[in-house]
Design an enzyme around this catalytic site. Structure first.
Site, PDB file in Angstrom:
ATOM      1  N   LEU A  52       0.870  -1.184   0.000  1.00  0.00           N
ATOM      2  CA  LEU A  52       0.000   0.000   0.000  1.00  0.00           C
ATOM      3  C   LEU A  52       0.904   1.230   0.000  1.00  0.00           C
ATOM      4  O   LEU A  52       1.721   1.408   0.909  1.00  0.00           O
ATOM      5  CB  LEU A  52      -0.883  -0.017   1.250  1.00  0.00           C
ATOM      6  CG  LEU A  52      -1.743   1.215   1.529  1.00  0.00           C
ATOM      7  CD1 LEU A  52      -2.756   1.453   0.424  1.00  0.00           C
ATOM      8  CD2 LEU A  52      -2.471   1.050   2.871  1.00  0.00           C
ATOM      9  N   ASP A  95      -8.644  11.840  -1.040  1.00  0.00           N
ATOM     10  CA  ASP A  95      -7.944  12.849  -0.246  1.00  0.00           C
ATOM     11  C   ASP A  95      -7.725  12.276   1.152  1.00  0.00           C
ATOM     12  O   ASP A  95      -8.668  12.106   1.922  1.00  0.00           O
ATOM     13  CB  ASP A  95      -8.791  14.123  -0.174  1.00  0.00           C
ATOM     14  CG  ASP A  95      -8.112  15.225   0.622  1.00  0.00           C
ATOM     15  OD1 ASP A  95      -7.022  14.994   1.194  1.00  0.00           O
ATOM     16  OD2 ASP A  95      -8.685  16.333   0.663  1.00  0.00           O
ATOM     17  N   ASN A 152       3.972   7.672   2.552  1.00  0.00           N
ATOM     18  CA  ASN A 152       4.804   8.629   1.818  1.00  0.00           C
ATOM     19  C   ASN A 152       4.080   9.944   1.529  1.00  0.00           C
ATOM     20  O   ASN A 152       4.731  10.982   1.369  1.00  0.00           O
ATOM     21  CB  ASN A 152       5.245   7.944   0.504  1.00  0.00           C
ATOM     22  CG  ASN A 152       5.780   8.909  -0.509  1.00  0.00           C
ATOM     23  OD1 ASN A 152       6.899   9.394  -0.376  1.00  0.00           O
ATOM     24  ND2 ASN A 152       4.973   9.209  -1.528  1.00  0.00           N
ATOM     25  N   TYR A 179       6.715  22.149   8.650  1.00  0.00           N
ATOM     26  CA  TYR A 179       7.178  20.968   7.906  1.00  0.00           C
ATOM     27  C   TYR A 179       8.270  20.235   8.684  1.00  0.00           C
ATOM     28  O   TYR A 179       8.206  19.017   8.876  1.00  0.00           O
ATOM     29  CB  TYR A 179       7.697  21.376   6.531  1.00  0.00           C
ATOM     30  CG  TYR A 179       8.202  20.207   5.724  1.00  0.00           C
ATOM     31  CD1 TYR A 179       7.312  19.269   5.207  1.00  0.00           C
ATOM     32  CD2 TYR A 179       9.564  20.010   5.507  1.00  0.00           C
ATOM     33  CE1 TYR A 179       7.768  18.185   4.484  1.00  0.00           C
ATOM     34  CE2 TYR A 179      10.028  18.927   4.769  1.00  0.00           C
ATOM     35  CZ  TYR A 179       9.122  18.016   4.262  1.00  0.00           C
ATOM     36  OH  TYR A 179       9.576  16.921   3.552  1.00  0.00           O
ATOM     37  N   LYS A 224       8.194  16.359  10.351  1.00  0.00           N
ATOM     38  CA  LYS A 224       9.138  15.296  10.012  1.00  0.00           C
ATOM     39  C   LYS A 224       9.932  14.824  11.241  1.00  0.00           C
ATOM     40  O   LYS A 224      10.309  13.653  11.327  1.00  0.00           O
ATOM     41  CB  LYS A 224      10.064  15.757   8.883  1.00  0.00           C
ATOM     42  CG  LYS A 224       9.321  15.991   7.573  1.00  0.00           C
ATOM     43  CD  LYS A 224       8.577  14.748   7.099  1.00  0.00           C
ATOM     44  CE  LYS A 224       7.840  14.936   5.795  1.00  0.00           C
ATOM     45  NZ  LYS A 224       7.169  13.709   5.315  1.00  0.00           N
TER      46      LYS A 224
HETATM   47  N1  NAP Z   1      11.486  15.680  -2.584  1.00  0.00           N
HETATM   48  C1  NAP Z   1      12.208  15.966  -1.503  1.00  0.00           C
HETATM   49  O1  NAP Z   1      13.227  16.688  -1.584  1.00  0.00           O
HETATM   50  C2  NAP Z   1      11.827  15.385  -0.170  1.00  0.00           C
HETATM   51  C3  NAP Z   1      12.770  15.454   0.856  1.00  0.00           C
HETATM   52  C4  NAP Z   1      12.460  14.929   2.097  1.00  0.00           C
HETATM   53  C5  NAP Z   1      11.223  14.328   2.300  1.00  0.00           C
HETATM   54  N2  NAP Z   1      10.305  14.274   1.283  1.00  0.00           N
HETATM   55  C6  NAP Z   1       9.020  13.635   1.568  1.00  0.00           C
HETATM   56  O2  NAP Z   1       8.758  12.639   0.596  1.00  0.00           O
HETATM   57  C7  NAP Z   1       7.357  12.415   0.513  1.00  0.00           C
HETATM   58  C8  NAP Z   1       6.959  12.379  -0.951  1.00  0.00           C
HETATM   59  O3  NAP Z   1       7.208  13.642  -1.515  1.00  0.00           O
HETATM   60  P1  NAP Z   1       7.743  13.845  -3.005  1.00  0.00           P
HETATM   61  O4  NAP Z   1       9.063  14.468  -2.906  1.00  0.00           O
HETATM   62  O5  NAP Z   1       7.598  12.602  -3.806  1.00  0.00           O
HETATM   63  O6  NAP Z   1       6.754  14.995  -3.505  1.00  0.00           O
HETATM   64  P2  NAP Z   1       5.468  14.927  -4.436  1.00  0.00           P
HETATM   65  O7  NAP Z   1       5.849  14.445  -5.784  1.00  0.00           O
HETATM   66  O8  NAP Z   1       4.793  16.253  -4.290  1.00  0.00           O
HETATM   67  O9  NAP Z   1       4.578  13.775  -3.786  1.00  0.00           O
HETATM   68  C9  NAP Z   1       3.605  13.967  -2.797  1.00  0.00           C
HETATM   69  C10 NAP Z   1       2.553  12.884  -2.951  1.00  0.00           C
HETATM   70  O10 NAP Z   1       1.587  13.024  -1.888  1.00  0.00           O
HETATM   71  C11 NAP Z   1       0.285  13.032  -2.463  1.00  0.00           C
HETATM   72  N3  NAP Z   1      -0.610  13.813  -1.627  1.00  0.00           N
HETATM   73  C12 NAP Z   1      -0.469  15.114  -1.242  1.00  0.00           C
HETATM   74  N4  NAP Z   1      -1.536  15.495  -0.524  1.00  0.00           N
HETATM   75  C13 NAP Z   1      -2.373  14.418  -0.445  1.00  0.00           C
HETATM   76  C14 NAP Z   1      -3.633  14.193   0.158  1.00  0.00           C
HETATM   77  N5  NAP Z   1      -4.265  15.150   0.850  1.00  0.00           N
HETATM   78  N6  NAP Z   1      -4.202  12.973   0.026  1.00  0.00           N
HETATM   79  C15 NAP Z   1      -3.580  11.991  -0.682  1.00  0.00           C
HETATM   80  N7  NAP Z   1      -2.377  12.150  -1.253  1.00  0.00           N
HETATM   81  C16 NAP Z   1      -1.791  13.347  -1.154  1.00  0.00           C
HETATM   82  C17 NAP Z   1       0.481  13.653  -3.856  1.00  0.00           C
HETATM   83  O11 NAP Z   1      -0.512  13.262  -4.758  1.00  0.00           O
HETATM   84  P3  NAP Z   1      -1.828  14.099  -5.172  1.00  0.00           P
HETATM   85  O12 NAP Z   1      -1.416  15.527  -5.333  1.00  0.00           O
HETATM   86  O13 NAP Z   1      -2.242  13.421  -6.424  1.00  0.00           O
HETATM   87  O14 NAP Z   1      -2.799  13.880  -4.064  1.00  0.00           O
HETATM   88  C18 NAP Z   1       1.794  13.001  -4.267  1.00  0.00           C
HETATM   89  O15 NAP Z   1       1.550  11.715  -4.785  1.00  0.00           O
HETATM   90  C19 NAP Z   1       6.701  13.535   1.333  1.00  0.00           C
HETATM   91  O16 NAP Z   1       6.307  13.012   2.586  1.00  0.00           O
HETATM   92  C20 NAP Z   1       7.816  14.555   1.484  1.00  0.00           C
HETATM   93  O17 NAP Z   1       7.675  15.324   2.658  1.00  0.00           O
HETATM   94  C21 NAP Z   1      10.594  14.779   0.056  1.00  0.00           C
END
Ligand code: NAP
Length: 256
Positions: free
Chosen positions: A7, A61, A88, A153, A157
């Protein structure tokens, strides 16, 4: 051999989508969750064609009331049990707290902390009963120090890291693996959602997944992706006086 199901929340883009591709390639059936149904359906089609695994799309959502309870009920109603949970879904906001939209901050805490906690809790008992399962909670290298301009944020985390490392210890000897995954800046749409692109060098989702696999094999409670990120998170911020660490942290997330 019975099939295993992963999942994945936040599977429509970025880290979640790449995990879906890799876990599908490893032969796991998938349940993909995010709000963007169209992106999830496209990804599901791609993975089914490439890997032949069963992929179920549950677009929703997760910030909505009772979302975690309804998701786990829908997974059970589909005759699936979760062997691998990737918590995630998450987002960050950028800017001073005084200028923030309070509802957006509350949504951030709800998704990044509350939903992750509830899904972990709801999936854990059956994993323990089966003496098998994996829970990966996505934290960040922002978990290791307060982050001015991304204060909420960073705090969410820090919660994820603390909660997940405690859970790792609680589940010792149960057959369940738990990992707090702490990416540094990674090339995904995360920065578009946050409204600022402050990171000068970013790692790839492929590197992050390789790091995850190594950490799972070693049964670590947490892992930081990338050597320099890890040194900074685990050593650097501890050596600096707090005022200097806060200044440096803000510098890192300040717009270029
Ligand atoms: N990229 C980085 O530099 C980085 C660094 C450290 C940690 N992270 C963490 O990694 C994780 C994934 O982020 P990412 O970098 O892959 O960014 P991302 O591409 O923006 O992915 C975020 C995901 O969460 C989903 N999401 C957001 N709000 C939601 C909601 N209310 N209900 C259901 N799904 C929701 C989005 O899909 P929809 O918009 O389609 O709902 C998307 O699939 C996050 O927890 C982020 O904090 C990222």
């Amino acid at each position: 051999m019975t099939s295993r199901t992963a999942l994945i929340t936040g599977a429509s883009t970025g880290i979640g989508a790449e995990f879906a591709r890799r876990l599908g390639a490893d032969g796991l059936d998938l349940v993909l969750v995010a709000r963007s149904a169209d992106k999830l359906e496209t990804l599901a089609g791609e993975i089914r064609a490439a890997s032949g695994v069963a992929v179920t799309v549950m677009a929703r959502d997760l910030g909505a009331p009772n979302a975690a309870a309804e998701l786990t009920a829908d997974v059970a109603a589909a005759g699936l049990h979760v062997d691998f949970l990737l918590n995630n879904a998450g987002f960050g906001t950028h800017g001073p707290v005084a200028e923030a939209d309070p509802d957006r901050l509350a949504d951030q805490i709800r998704l990044n902390c509350e939903v992750l906690t509830e899904l972990s809790q709801r999936c854990l008992p059956s994993m323990i009963e089966r003496r098998s399962g994996t829970i990966i909670n996505v934290a960040s290298n922002a978990a290791f120090q307060p982050l001015p301009l991304m204060a909420v944020y960073g705090a969410t985390k820090a919660y994820v890291l603390s909660f997940t490392e405690a859970l790792w210890h609680e589940t010792r000897g149960t057959g369940v693996r738990v990992l707090a995954l702490c990416p540094g800046p990674t090339e995904t749409p995360f920065f578009d959602v946050a409204g600022e692109d402050f990171a000068r060098s970013k790692r790839t989702t492929a590197q992050l997944i390789d790091t995850t696999k190594r950490a799972l094999a070693r049964d670590q409670p947490s892992v930081v992706d990338g050597v320099s990120n890890a040194v900074l998170a685990r050593v650097g911020v501890r050596l600096l006086p707090k005022k200097v660490a806060l200044w440096a942290a803000q510098k890192v997330v300040s717009p270029r």
